[in-house]
Design a protein around this motif. Structure first.
Motif, short mmCIF file in Angstrom:
data_model
loop_
_atom_site.label_atom_id
_atom_site.label_comp_id
_atom_site.label_asym_id
_atom_site.label_seq_id
_atom_site.Cartn_x
_atom_site.Cartn_y
_atom_site.Cartn_z
N LEU A 272 0.80 -1.22 0.00
CA LEU A 272 0.00 0.00 0.00
C LEU A 272 0.84 1.28 0.00
O LEU A 272 0.28 2.38 0.02
N GLN A 279 0.96 10.89 0.10
CA GLN A 279 0.62 10.72 -1.33
C GLN A 279 -0.14 9.41 -1.51
O GLN A 279 -1.10 9.34 -2.26
N ASN A 280 0.33 8.37 -0.84
CA ASN A 280 -0.48 7.16 -0.72
C ASN A 280 -1.23 7.30 0.60
O ASN A 280 -0.69 7.85 1.56
N HIS A 281 -2.44 6.80 0.66
CA HIS A 281 -3.30 7.18 1.78
C HIS A 281 -3.20 6.29 3.00
O HIS A 281 -3.79 6.56 4.02
N THR A 282 -2.48 5.17 2.88
CA THR A 282 -2.39 4.25 4.01
C THR A 282 -1.23 4.66 4.91
O THR A 282 -0.10 4.79 4.46
N PRO A 283 -1.50 4.87 6.19
CA PRO A 283 -0.43 5.30 7.10
C PRO A 283 0.34 4.13 7.72
O PRO A 283 -0.14 3.00 7.74
N MET B 40 -11.48 0.40 -2.29
CA MET B 40 -10.35 1.31 -2.54
C MET B 40 -10.83 2.29 -3.60
O MET B 40 -11.17 1.89 -4.71
N GLY B 45 -5.05 4.49 -2.75
CA GLY B 45 -5.96 4.65 -1.62
C GLY B 45 -5.78 3.63 -0.51
O GLY B 45 -4.98 2.71 -0.59
N GLU B 46 -6.59 3.86 0.54
CA GLU B 46 -6.66 2.92 1.65
C GLU B 46 -7.70 1.86 1.32
O GLU B 46 -8.63 2.12 0.56
N PHE B 69 -10.23 10.93 5.91
CA PHE B 69 -9.84 11.21 4.54
C PHE B 69 -10.49 10.27 3.51
O PHE B 69 -11.06 10.70 2.52
N LEU B 73 -13.02 11.11 0.50
CA LEU B 73 -12.64 10.88 -0.89
C LEU B 73 -13.74 10.09 -1.61
O LEU B 73 -14.08 10.38 -2.76
N MET B 271 -4.54 17.38 2.42
CA MET B 271 -5.20 16.94 1.20
C MET B 271 -6.56 17.62 1.04
O MET B 271 -7.33 17.26 0.16
#
Ligand SMILES: Cc1cc2nc3c(=O)[nH]c(=O)nc-3n(C[C@H](O)[C@H](O)[C@H](O)COP(=O)(O)OP(=O)(O)OC[C@H]3O[C@@H](n4cnc5c(N)ncnc54)[C@H](O)[C@@H]3O)c2cc1C
Ligand SMILES: Cc1cc2nc3c(=O)[nH]c(=O)nc-3n(C[C@H](O)[C@H](O)[C@H](O)COP(=O)(O)OP(=O)(O)OC[C@H]3O[C@@H](n4cnc5c(N)ncnc54)[C@H](O)[C@@H]3O)c2cc1C
Ligand code: SF4
Ligand code: SF4
Ligand code: FES
Lengths: 475, 277
Positions: A272, A279-283, B40, B45-46, B69, B73, B271
């Motif tokens: 991920l 920039q990628n949304h997974t922390p 996703m 994305g997550e 977030f 989105l 964002m």
């Protein structure tokens, strides 16, 4: 003519700090040829017996020594579909290289003098990739069998290998994967600094060219049962489900915040892209005192990802691997241990986690350990850790990654009672055909026999593919 | 997967709820009440879990609250666009049988999650009383759809703008006092579910809750969703998401769910432009 081994080119430790670039740069053509020439072409080569898929190593080394890379590629691909992958991740020091005559007797792993078979194999694989040369047995699709359909479940090395073999036999293959990207552990587990993703992408592209249809985001057992697949007209089903379930240690405090399974930690980053948050949304959280539990490849990968994340985020590097035996007993590839040390990973041996203590917000703060000493060897010949009474000690720890083993993926098996499982939840198969207790259902890879290696998974996939083709041809 | 429709069903100052209908024939064919999907929005994305509210005609409906977030989105996705990934149905379905009398409680966006369960419980022969609650009338939804499907529908709001003023658990207690309740099924914010368990415990009524843990793969491969149930570690994505409220370690779960709060605030801040655009 006893020459020294040709040293591989690597990124210097300083150049690895702020990135996930590949560390081992490998052999160039001249290196590969020179190293191949060190092979003394034994009359009775033991090396091939050390390779789980029995590659004709002597032959391909000779071909390389004669600059016949096309020939070498053909020789390797006879038994191994993914030389660029295996040349990078195979624990060769426990396999082909250990069996090479240059390894000293009774050595627990290959001697330095053993031919660097894996690196030459990697050179040949990459040569093929670079020149887009795919040897003939790779690209030809048989005209037979194209009325037959097989479903392959799981896109790890077992599934990919099976899919390729079946497609070449002319069979229509659909490959189902529950995650959004293909590759299994090669995608979500092994970091890019060991296996750049363009290699996986190339191999997957090859399979697509062979006509394999890829279906990501499809969880078999949930979106369709095995029986549904048969009802849809698939003649056989192959299960390459992997050993994806993380094992926790069962000690107090293990669910505190910032305690990760290695799978979670690696998936966040490798699958991920959490290293590029936001920039990628997974922390992913990054601690100041990161401790990794374990001594295998998963632990090494986690540690090397962790220390990179620290450096890339301006945190003073402080990542410790905590293992209950010593370096000698570590199951990880020797090269990974070496690289981990170069990169600044601290090793704490003979330490057995006992308890995790947290702060008032539920975040881990301290790892409490017990000191061990080595006792008698266990059934695998590795000396057992024995806890020393009253030896408790604390390590500061604000992030813990547990790499203490993986178990069978049960999403499919738990809803498929027809599949006979062993006590670990692994699928029981016929060793020759890889057929399960459920007719026309085959299995291979880590879901059979537990956590193994990439090459072993591919070997099982190959066996299964052969049996599937035979079974389908009878009717 | 194609988005057939995406619209806000509630849009107040503090809270926004969206409803998205997605074309997903394979998921729609199999999804049962209580199950969820992973969505996703984009490749970068997550993976976020959302309950399947309705599954029919090759389509699934999800209702989401813009919490952070990724749900925001999702709110920006246009009708006709494609979501990068939708996988499911995941988790166990609610066990459907005739329990007798069931009280189903939905708080906030949890109303969406109880809707298919209440409906099917009724079809399975149960007497079903539903309690739905929200902060105010603008945040209530699905009440018209629920009414004809269940025996009694109780409505409450925190501020009294619709139905009774008060909390779902107040009404729950009254129903328990009347007796004969065989099962309570409650979904909503963690504190509400915990409270529901606290309320039913003295009455010794089995209480199921659907736990909204953090999730990643949602197929049992990472353990981020682990919860402690009766002292044992369970993975909410494959062992749940429903568990017995009386056995959940609520304090641990509450803390774990806040693990990324700083990071989530950060991404929302920087964002903002992307999401409001
Ligand atoms: C971090 C790490 C490092 C490693 N390093 C090495 C190394 O250096 N060298 C080496 O040889 N080996 C290494 N290994 C081991 C090696 O990766 C495995 O042995 C190998 O990947 C097993 O392959 P597989 O195809 O059986 O399963 P996997 O690679 O695990 O793939 C299984 C796939 O099946 C999918 N799946 C499961 N169930 C379903 C379902 N119901 N429906 C659809 N899809 C499903 C999963 O999502 C997964 O993608 C490592 C393992 C890990 C975790
Ligand atoms: C099985 C399952 C089913 C779910 N079904 C639905 C559904 O049908 N509709 C829906 O709106 N949501 C549902 N959720 C919750 C939903 O997945 C989360 O709200 C979403 O992942 C949040 O993502 P985000 O990036 O927008 O918010 P984040 O930025 O991740 O979270 C924002 C803030 O909200 C908090 N938060 C996150 N999740 C929750 C939660 N579940 N409860 C309370 N606080 C939370 C976080 O701690 C954070 O502070 C479900 C969760 C699970 C596990
Ligand atoms: S596949 Fe692995 S074991 Fe076999 S020759 Fe290549 S590196 Fe050695
Ligand atoms: S054992 Fe070693 S030296 Fe002998 S053929 Fe094999 S690789 Fe060459
Ligand atoms: S979400 Fe990864 S195991 Fe449940």
């Amino acid at each position: 003519m006893k020459k020294e081994p040709v040293v591989i080119k690597e990124l210097s430790a300083a150049k690895r700090e702020n990135n996930f670039s590949e560390v081992v740069l490998g052999y160039d053509e001249a290196d590969a040829v020179e190293e191949a020439k060190r092979c003394i072409q034994c009359k009775d080569p033991k090396c091939s017996q050390g390779c789980p898929v029995g590659i004709d190593i002597k032959k391909f080394l000779f071909q390389v020594s004669q600059n016949d890379y096309q020939g070498a590629l053909t020789t390797i691909r006879e038994n191994n579909n993914f030389p660029s992958v295996c040349g990078r991740v195979c624990p060769a020091e426990y396999q082909c290289r250990k069996a090479c005559v240059f390894t000293k007797k009774d050595s627990p792993f290959a001697s330095d003098q053993a031919i660097n078979i894996n690196f030459i194999e990697r050179f040949v694989g990459d040569w093929g990739m670079r020149n887009a040369v795919v040897s003939s047995q790779q690209s030809v699709v048989s005209s037979k069998n194209n009325d037959k359909k097989v479903a392959v479940v799981g896109s790890g090395p077992a599934g990919l290998c099976t899919a390729g073999e079946l497609a070449r036999a002319g069979i229509k293959v659909k490959l189902f994967e529950s995650l959004h990207k293909l590759g299994g552990v090669l995608r979500y587990g092994i970091p890019t600094f060991r296996l750049p993703r363009d290699i996986m992408d190339f191999e997957i592209e090859q399979l697509k060219k062979l006509g394999v249809e890829m279906v990501p985001n499809f969880v078999v057992g949930k979106a369709a049962s095995v029986q549904d697949l048969f009802d849809e007209g698939y003649g056989s089903v192959f299960l390459g489900l992997g050993a994806g379930v993380p094992t926790f240690m069962g000690i107090k405090g293990e669910s505190l915040c910032n305690i990760y399974s290695a799978n979670e930690f690696l998936t966040r980053v490798n699958l991920l892209g959490a290293d590029k948050f936001p920039q990628n949304h997974t922390p992913v959280n990054i601690g100041k005192n990161i401790i990794i539990i374990g001594g295998g490849n998963t632990a090494m990968d986690s540690a090397r990802v962790a220390i990179r994340l620290q450096r890339m985020n301006g945190i003073a590097p402080n990542t410790t691997v905590c293992y209950r035996r010593t370096e000698l007993e570590m199951p990880a590839r020797r090269l990974e241990i070496h690289h981990a040390k170069e990169e600044g990973i601290i090793f704490k041996f003979l330490a057995q986690p006992e308890e995790l203590l947290g702060d008032e917000n539920g975040y881990v703060k301290t790892l409490r350990c017990l000191q061990c000493e080595l006792g008698e060897p266990d059934q695998n010949g590795r000396r057992r850790p024995v806890i020393m009474p009253g030896s408790e000690f604390d390590l500061p720890c604000d992030q813990l990654v547990i790499a203490a083993g993986l178990g069978a993926n049960q999403v499919l098996t738990s809803v498929t009672p027809e599949l006979k499982l062993d006590k670990w939840g692994d699928v029981i198969v016929d060793k020759e055909t890889m057929e399960t207790s459920m007719k026309k259902v085959f299995a291979g890879g880590d879901i059979v026999g537990g956590e193994g290696t990439v090459i072993e998974a591919m070997r099982m996939g190959k066996f299964a593919a052969k049996a599937i083709v035979e079974q389908l041809s009878v009717k | 997967m194609k988005v057939i429709k995406n619209e806000y069903i509630a849009d107040t100052q503090n809270i926004r709820l969206g409803k998205i209908v997605i074309s997903a024939p394979e998921i729609a064919r199999k999804a049962q009440p209580g199950q969820f999907v992973v969505v996703m929005v984009k490749e970068e994305g997550e993976r976020i879990p959302l309950t399947v509210v309705d599954a029919s005609d090759g389509k699934i409906t999800l209702i989401y609250q813009e919490a952070g977030f990724s749900t925001r989105l999702l709110g920006t996705v246009k009708t006709g666009a494609d979501l990068y990934a939708v996988a499911g149905p995941l988790g166990h379905a609610t066990e459907m049988k005739n329990y007798g009398k069931v009280v189903v409680v939905g708080g906030g966006v949890g109303i969406a999650e109880i809707y298919p369960v209440a409906k099917k419980l009724k079809l399975s022969g149960n007497t079903v009383e539903v309690i739905v609650g929200a902060r105010n009338k603008d945040l209530l939804f699905l009440t018209e759809e629920l009414k004809p499907c269940v025996d009694v529908l109780h409505i409450c709001t925190d501020d009294g703008t619709a139905g009774r003023k008060g909390f779902t658990t107040d009404i729950l207690k009254e129903l328990l006092d009347k007796g004969d309740v065989n099962l309570v099924y409650a979904v909503g914010p963690l504190p509400m579910m915990q409270r529901a368990g606290d309320v039913t415990k003295p009455y010794n009524v089995k209480t199921l809750v659907s736990l909204n843990t953090l999730m990643l793969d949602a197929t049992g491969m990472c353990g981020v969703c682990r919860v402690t149930i009766d002292g044992k570690v369970k993975f909410a994505c494959v062992d749940g998401p429903e568990f017995d409220a009386h056995l959940v370690d609520w304090s641990e779960l509450g803390k774990r769910n806040r693990m990324y709060i700083d990071k989530e605030k950060h991404i929302c801040n920087i964002m903002k432009a992307t999401v409001s655009a």
